[in-house]
Design a protein around this motif. Structure first.
Motif, PDB file in Angstrom:
ATOM      1  N   VAL A  45      61.175  11.546  10.484  1.00  0.00           N
ATOM      2  CA  VAL A  45      60.673  10.753   9.354  1.00  0.00           C
ATOM      3  C   VAL A  45      61.644   9.638   8.959  1.00  0.00           C
ATOM      4  O   VAL A  45      61.305   8.472   8.941  1.00  0.00           O
ATOM      5  CB  VAL A  45      60.349  11.611   8.105  1.00  0.00           C
ATOM      6  CG1 VAL A  45      59.772  10.749   7.004  1.00  0.00           C
ATOM      7  CG2 VAL A  45      59.370  12.722   8.476  1.00  0.00           C
ATOM      8  N   ILE A  46      62.870  10.007   8.661  1.00  0.00           N
ATOM      9  CA  ILE A  46      63.776   9.045   8.047  1.00  0.00           C
ATOM     10  C   ILE A  46      65.194   9.327   8.483  1.00  0.00           C
ATOM     11  O   ILE A  46      65.587  10.470   8.660  1.00  0.00           O
ATOM     12  CB  ILE A  46      63.654   9.138   6.512  1.00  0.00           C
ATOM     13  CG1 ILE A  46      64.464   8.047   5.860  1.00  0.00           C
ATOM     14  CG2 ILE A  46      64.069  10.499   5.981  1.00  0.00           C
ATOM     15  CD1 ILE A  46      63.824   7.537   4.624  1.00  0.00           C
ATOM     16  N   MET A  97      63.106   6.665  -0.266  1.00  0.00           N
ATOM     17  CA  MET A  97      62.927   7.882   0.544  1.00  0.00           C
ATOM     18  C   MET A  97      64.277   8.523   0.853  1.00  0.00           C
ATOM     19  O   MET A  97      64.437   9.749   0.768  1.00  0.00           O
ATOM     20  CB  MET A  97      62.153   7.552   1.827  1.00  0.00           C
ATOM     21  CG  MET A  97      60.654   7.329   1.589  1.00  0.00           C
ATOM     22  SD  MET A  97      59.746   6.681   3.045  1.00  0.00           S
ATOM     23  CE  MET A  97      60.135   7.912   4.286  1.00  0.00           C
ATOM     24  N   ILE A 104      58.494   2.597  11.605  1.00  0.00           N
ATOM     25  CA  ILE A 104      58.166   2.342  10.188  1.00  0.00           C
ATOM     26  C   ILE A 104      59.196   1.427   9.532  1.00  0.00           C
ATOM     27  O   ILE A 104      58.881   0.773   8.541  1.00  0.00           O
ATOM     28  CB  ILE A 104      58.006   3.622   9.327  1.00  0.00           C
ATOM     29  CG1 ILE A 104      59.256   4.483   9.330  1.00  0.00           C
ATOM     30  CG2 ILE A 104      56.768   4.400   9.721  1.00  0.00           C
ATOM     31  CD1 ILE A 104      59.250   5.510   8.181  1.00  0.00           C
ATOM     32  N   GLY A 155      51.420  11.377  11.207  1.00  0.00           N
ATOM     33  CA  GLY A 155      52.779  11.428  10.682  1.00  0.00           C
ATOM     34  C   GLY A 155      53.753  10.556  11.463  1.00  0.00           C
ATOM     35  O   GLY A 155      53.358   9.754  12.316  1.00  0.00           O
ATOM     36  N   ILE A 156      55.042  10.751  11.182  1.00  0.00           N
ATOM     37  CA  ILE A 156      56.110   9.900  11.717  1.00  0.00           C
ATOM     38  C   ILE A 156      56.922  10.636  12.783  1.00  0.00           C
ATOM     39  O   ILE A 156      57.148  10.117  13.870  1.00  0.00           O
ATOM     40  CB  ILE A 156      57.056   9.460  10.568  1.00  0.00           C
ATOM     41  CG1 ILE A 156      56.288   8.641   9.525  1.00  0.00           C
ATOM     42  CG2 ILE A 156      58.239   8.669  11.105  1.00  0.00           C
ATOM     43  CD1 ILE A 156      55.698   7.361  10.046  1.00  0.00           C
ATOM     44  N   SER A 167      47.902   1.154   7.850  1.00  0.00           N
ATOM     45  CA  SER A 167      48.983   2.107   8.098  1.00  0.00           C
ATOM     46  C   SER A 167      49.108   2.360   9.592  1.00  0.00           C
ATOM     47  O   SER A 167      48.099   2.522  10.282  1.00  0.00           O
ATOM     48  CB  SER A 167      48.674   3.428   7.387  1.00  0.00           C
ATOM     49  OG  SER A 167      49.532   4.455   7.863  1.00  0.00           O
ATOM     50  N   ILE A 168      50.342   2.437  10.093  1.00  0.00           N
ATOM     51  CA  ILE A 168      50.549   2.686  11.525  1.00  0.00           C
ATOM     52  C   ILE A 168      50.533   4.181  11.837  1.00  0.00           C
ATOM     53  O   ILE A 168      50.626   4.578  12.993  1.00  0.00           O
ATOM     54  CB  ILE A 168      51.850   2.054  12.054  1.00  0.00           C
ATOM     55  CG1 ILE A 168      53.074   2.695  11.389  1.00  0.00           C
ATOM     56  CG2 ILE A 168      51.844   0.541  11.848  1.00  0.00           C
ATOM     57  CD1 ILE A 168      54.359   2.491  12.173  1.00  0.00           C
ATOM     58  N   SER A 169      50.426   5.020  10.811  1.00  0.00           N
ATOM     59  CA  SER A 169      50.199   6.440  11.074  1.00  0.00           C
ATOM     60  C   SER A 169      49.258   6.983  10.009  1.00  0.00           C
ATOM     61  O   SER A 169      49.668   7.312   8.899  1.00  0.00           O
ATOM     62  CB  SER A 169      51.499   7.237  11.092  1.00  0.00           C
ATOM     63  OG  SER A 169      51.198   8.568  11.475  1.00  0.00           O
ATOM     64  N   GLU A 213      61.552   0.760  -0.160  1.00  0.00           N
ATOM     65  CA  GLU A 213      60.847   2.028   0.035  1.00  0.00           C
ATOM     66  C   GLU A 213      61.693   2.978   0.881  1.00  0.00           C
ATOM     67  O   GLU A 213      61.765   4.186   0.598  1.00  0.00           O
ATOM     68  CB  GLU A 213      59.480   1.797   0.680  1.00  0.00           C
ATOM     69  CG  GLU A 213      58.707   3.095   0.848  1.00  0.00           C
ATOM     70  CD  GLU A 213      57.207   2.893   1.001  1.00  0.00           C
ATOM     71  OE1 GLU A 213      56.696   1.833   0.602  1.00  0.00           O
ATOM     72  OE2 GLU A 213      56.550   3.818   1.528  1.00  0.00           O
ATOM     73  N   LYS A 230      57.886  -1.003   6.523  1.00  0.00           N
ATOM     74  CA  LYS A 230      58.122  -0.606   5.139  1.00  0.00           C
ATOM     75  C   LYS A 230      59.228  -1.488   4.553  1.00  0.00           C
ATOM     76  O   LYS A 230      60.136  -1.906   5.267  1.00  0.00           O
ATOM     77  CB  LYS A 230      58.556   0.867   5.072  1.00  0.00           C
ATOM     78  CG  LYS A 230      57.398   1.824   5.254  1.00  0.00           C
ATOM     79  CD  LYS A 230      57.717   3.197   4.715  1.00  0.00           C
ATOM     80  CE  LYS A 230      56.576   4.151   4.987  1.00  0.00           C
ATOM     81  NZ  LYS A 230      55.436   3.967   4.101  1.00  0.00           N
TER      82      LYS A 230
END
Lengths: 478, 478
Positions: free
Chosen positions: B467-468, B449, B437, B428-429, B422-424, B445, B441
């Protein structure tokens, strides 16, 4: 045969598409034989790709899917409804242990592996997979994760949820999400894993998982303790937790009436105590210490509890077979109760600190409404999880008593709610408690769940009619 | 003052609406001083009801909200962007410990409680709340949960996620979801709790939580061990896990170069070993056994590891102050590295079994691309979590080296991905790794999300740009 079933045959082979009633019967029948559903067919794909292909086919034809593992669930979650419009998708052919990584303490398993097979594979790698349930010989790991199974080792190791690091899931659109991470720390976005775990197949189909393994404990000591009441059991729990920490792997409560039922229906079992006591607790310690050390630890602790009057009597197993004999009393309660006749079951949890209050208050309410009804109360006290069952008065026919099931449920569940508990601690919602949770969850929580359901399964094809209904009102979340 | 801010003042009082630049500065500035965001105002409500009222006000006026705890995050997750159109909603006035239920081993706390205050309150009730991080004196429990914080005790107790039983959350529509359950088992629907945990304020605002407490360990033994390489450290981890089980509460790795940096920048610290060794491991055992028992256990284990050649040297702390001194070497690595100058940081995790391979392969790639760059590799080996940092070659100016940051990140993160990591791992992001990410990802995925984000925050007002991103394509999940 319909064009749809013909396409299913082309996808997974004709042998794995069952559509005759007699072939399908075991897949359609509830574990407790209460209901038999109807289905177009039972499909048994061989691997994740075939699962995905079938889901895409179902999506094209708008056929609802009921995913099924060992079909051992207790809440009508894995059988279809009476419409006859859905298919049962059995995961039982997905049986590969894909990988064991002992140095990482993980194992990657397919959904259809039996829990007992998973336990054995871990053992073969000198590791422990601690999830343990009565149905472990027939339930599947996919079903365990879909329902977030609990069992007897939750106190130390957690539920199925806490024992899982990653998932592979076929989505409602028939795509394969590879979330098979084997990491203890990963903060890269929303927790899809835990959303699928416990969603009972209503958001997607779990096809494989990365599960956690642990060192095998070097010692295991089991004791049976007699107590005056539930409050004493709570005092003992607190004492043992303080002095043994993570070594406490089992703390099971049962009442004298439970033990009486076991002796009545399994007359071959020896008496453990010379006289009867109101309550009993089974304690299991296991750790990486030597057997002698763990045994001495428990002996000293229980000797001081005897001296202070916290407990009334105690038997510590001297061997593995004695330990198994003690566990047998606990394990046979369900069977003994079944032999005694039909009864009304509740799978509830309560904050541990409230359990004595809850039992006393609820017993009184039930005895008032149904004089002489018999309480069969036992369970995983360390987790606050009780199987709080009610048998009819000795003189009453069970079927007459069962007419009052709704009223009994209401009394118990209302009391659970007042004590900040859960009306389904480990068995899930399925079709059985779908209406019941509407009484106790806030409308907001139901709307949040519906919004997630609609986002991940917009055509409502994944195990419809389970856990949660379709949103009827048009009000959106904003 | 805008009508919107006037309404905010009416809702929570004028004292708690800051809109002057100098008053807002600490709330707008990133922990590592890399960025200063812009905001309409900083709002500090007193309780959950005021949070909900402000969110409704923001929803009406379509004002974006950046929730903030202690603002100690490392990924630009808790400061606003440069648009100046959003408000910062500080949770720091929600500081009540609402309830301590020692018999249930739970505590109900409000989001703005500092982690150190939560630890102290647990201690006051003779219990342990095991989450422990470098920033515990200034980070809040709400922020810990929003980011699923990790730290040094994850090996035994899990991340913030595993330490939480229930949440209270203000939704994007400004409703209060009361999910403050204090139950170890509850299978009544989708796991909303774990969806909000780790979502970094993008799905809702955590205002309170029920967290798990544990018995305080009676003994604690710390040792520093010298080893030839990372493989030996992994062998030692496996050995210690097998023999101490749940007593192993810390297993931290750092290289000789890390220790050299600490000695260089904290010259007052004593040398621990007479000569240097390639790698070091800090082990902490804690349990309900006596101090003497735990110490003897570790001594015997390490004596046999010395004899077999698995480890090269060992120092076991004789007192709490010696234990603290050993921990200091581990804790000061970050500060020592900062004093040495700027560097490029990575917060990664890898399956434990792959760590030696990963470090060796990635070191080689970096040394080839950037000859003489200096690896500062340390971390929570027991969790597979490394702080895999890269300092410039000794002769190169840090700013020149930092021009290559994107290339360094790419080499490291690609290697992490090849090793299924995992890169975090724990940070977190935020805004910092939002683009990153997308490289690792699957598109599926990301779409899952996004579907959840749209379902719970349809107007994209909750911590936007973190995050997204918003879904751009019009393809739906089906």
């Amino acid at each position: 045969m319909s064009p749809f079933l013909h396409l299913c045959q082309q996808t997974i082979g004709a042998n794995y598409v069952l559509s005759e009633q007699d072939e399908m019967l075991t897949y359609l029948t509830d574990q407790r034989q209460r209901e038999v559903g109807k289905a177009l067919a039972v499909l048994s794909p061989a691997n994740s790709e075939e699962v995905a292909a079938l889901v895409r086919l179902c999506a094209e034809h708008q056929i609802a899917i009921v995913p099924q593992g060992g079909n051992t669930g207790l809440v009508l979650g894995s059988i279809p409804d009476q419409s006859g419009n859905s298919i049962v998708l059995s995961l039982k052919r997905l049986k590969r242990i894909r990988k064991i990584d002992a140095a990482n303490n993980t194992m990657t398993v397919e959904a259809g592996c039996l829990l007992a097979e998973v336990q054995a594979a871990a053992q073969g790698a000198d590791r422990l997979y601690p999830l343990s349930l009565a149905s472990e010989g027939s339930c599947t790991i996919g079903g365990n994760l879909a329902t977030n199974a609990g069992g007897t080792a939750v106190l130390r190791y957690g539920n199925a949820r806490e024992l899982c690091l990653g998932l592979e899931v076929v989505t409602a659109a028939g795509e394969i999400w590879d979330g098979l991470r084997a990491l203890r720390k990963d903060n890269t976005g929303y927790d899809l894993r835990d959303l699928f775990i416990g969603s009972e197949g209503t958001l997607g189909i779990i096809t494989a998982a990365v599960i956690k393994l642990f060192p095998i404990p070097k010692s295991e000591v089991t004791a049976l303790i007699a107590l005056a009441d539930v409050n004493a059991a709570l005092g003992l729990l607190s004492l043992v937790q303080e002095h043994t920490g993570a070594s406490l792997t089992g703390f099971e409560l049962f009442s004298d009436f439970c033990l009486q039922l076991v002796h009545k229906h399994f007359a071959e079992l020896p008496k453990i105590f010379s006289r009867s006591h109101p309550q009993y607790v089974l304690i299991e310690l296991s750790s990486s210490e030597t057997q002698e050390h763990t045994r001495t630890q428990l002996e000293n602790l229980l000797a001081s509890a005897l001296q202070s009057g916290l407990i009334l009597d105690v038997v510590i197993a001297n061997s593995l077979s004695q330990a198994a004999a003690i566990w047998k009393f606990r394990e046979l309660i369900s069977s003994a109760q079944a032999r005694e006749g039909k009864n009304i079951k509740h799978d509830i949890s309560i904050p541990v600190s409230q359990i004595a209050t809850f039992i006393s208050a609820t017993d009184t309410l039930l005895q008032t409404a149904f004089p002489a009804c018999r309480m069969v109360c036992f369970g995983h006290l360390g987790d606050g999880n009780l199987h709080y069952n009610v048998s009819p008065p000795a003189h009453q026919h069970a079927n007459d008593f069962l007419l009052a099931q709704a009223q009994v449920n209401r009394i118990v569940h209302d009391s659970v709610h007042r004590h900040h508990g859960s009306i389904s601690a480990e068995h899930g919602i399925g079709a059985l408690k779908k209406e019941e949770i509407l009484l106790y969850k806030s409308p907001l929580e139901i709307r949040l769940m519906q919004a997630i359901k609609e986002a991940l399964d917009p055509h409502q094809l994944m195990n419809p009619g389970k856990v949660i209904g379709v949103r009827h009102e048009t009000t959106s979340l904003d």
